[in-house]
Design a protein around this motif. Sequence first.
Motif, PDB file in Angstrom:
ATOM      1  N   ASP A 169       0.837  -1.194   0.000  1.00  0.00           N
ATOM      2  CA  ASP A 169       0.000   0.000   0.000  1.00  0.00           C
ATOM      3  C   ASP A 169       0.876   1.249   0.000  1.00  0.00           C
ATOM      4  O   ASP A 169       1.813   1.368   0.811  1.00  0.00           O
ATOM      5  N   CYS A 194      -0.003   4.530   0.783  1.00  0.00           N
ATOM      6  CA  CYS A 194      -1.012   5.403   1.386  1.00  0.00           C
ATOM      7  C   CYS A 194      -0.436   6.804   1.536  1.00  0.00           C
ATOM      8  O   CYS A 194       0.746   6.968   1.826  1.00  0.00           O
ATOM      9  N   HIS A 220      -6.047   3.128  -4.596  1.00  0.00           N
ATOM     10  CA  HIS A 220      -6.184   3.128  -3.133  1.00  0.00           C
ATOM     11  C   HIS A 220      -6.846   4.431  -2.665  1.00  0.00           C
ATOM     12  O   HIS A 220      -6.550   4.907  -1.580  1.00  0.00           O
ATOM     13  N   HIS A 279      -7.255   8.953   0.729  1.00  0.00           N
ATOM     14  CA  HIS A 279      -7.027   7.978   1.790  1.00  0.00           C
ATOM     15  C   HIS A 279      -7.802   8.313   3.064  1.00  0.00           C
ATOM     16  O   HIS A 279      -7.249   8.327   4.175  1.00  0.00           O
ATOM     17  N   PRO A 296      -9.008   2.289   2.059  1.00  0.00           N
ATOM     18  CA  PRO A 296      -8.074   2.750   3.098  1.00  0.00           C
ATOM     19  C   PRO A 296      -8.445   2.145   4.452  1.00  0.00           C
ATOM     20  O   PRO A 296      -9.624   2.135   4.822  1.00  0.00           O
TER      21      PRO A 296
END
Length: 236
Positions: free
Chosen positions: A51, A53, A106, A110, A147
Amino acid sequence: MCRAWRRPDIMPTWISRAALAWLLLLPALPAAAKVITRLPTADKVVALTFDACESRTPAFLDHGISDFLVAHQIPFTIFVSGRFARHNGAALAALGKLDFVELENHSMNHFNHMERLPDQAIRQELAEADAALFQASGRHSRYFRFPAGNYDARSLAVVEQAGYKVVHWSFASGDPGRSVTPAHLTEWVLLKTRPGDILIFHINGRGWSTARALPGIVAALQRRGYRFTRLDRMLP
Ligand SMILES: [Zn+2]
């Protein structure tokens, strides 16, 4: 004998109204949505997913992870948030040229609780992240990871109706934990990994031990006969 049984037309009005409402409601319900947490195989193959993020604080690609995987041409997938894509354009452009690297969605910002967003805001999170990813790497996304893994039936349905499949993970590696040492991470992942697993780590600088642990994890899995795959090579 019950008269209602013999003559259903004298059933109380509220029952028939409720039944009618239910029947009318059924076609409006979204098709059963589901989150993918495994590859559909019993073979010794796993997906390494990472990920990327980023919410408010800029985050940067952990090159210790990507350099190792690229040098060994090991397939992997990154779930990229749109903000991260904007801060890591050059790195994602380079990864976007490699056919064993998969870049997926993603969300843009987030938000840790996308299930609290209205439908349109969820669609916007998907579209903006995809646009940022495309601008950075020339790739569009097909899969989505919520997320923090938070969702409900409605938010999941909105994402699926936008054409995405949602992919989470088979077990948490725990790599965002600051106290997790490379030895702990390695031991835990090797203990838990089974054929078809989708492994999850972080490639945004918050996988504190991931870059140091990954070569050992990969080597140990290869000794056990495992190979690695992009998600889109195995999932529908
Ligand atoms: Zn994330």
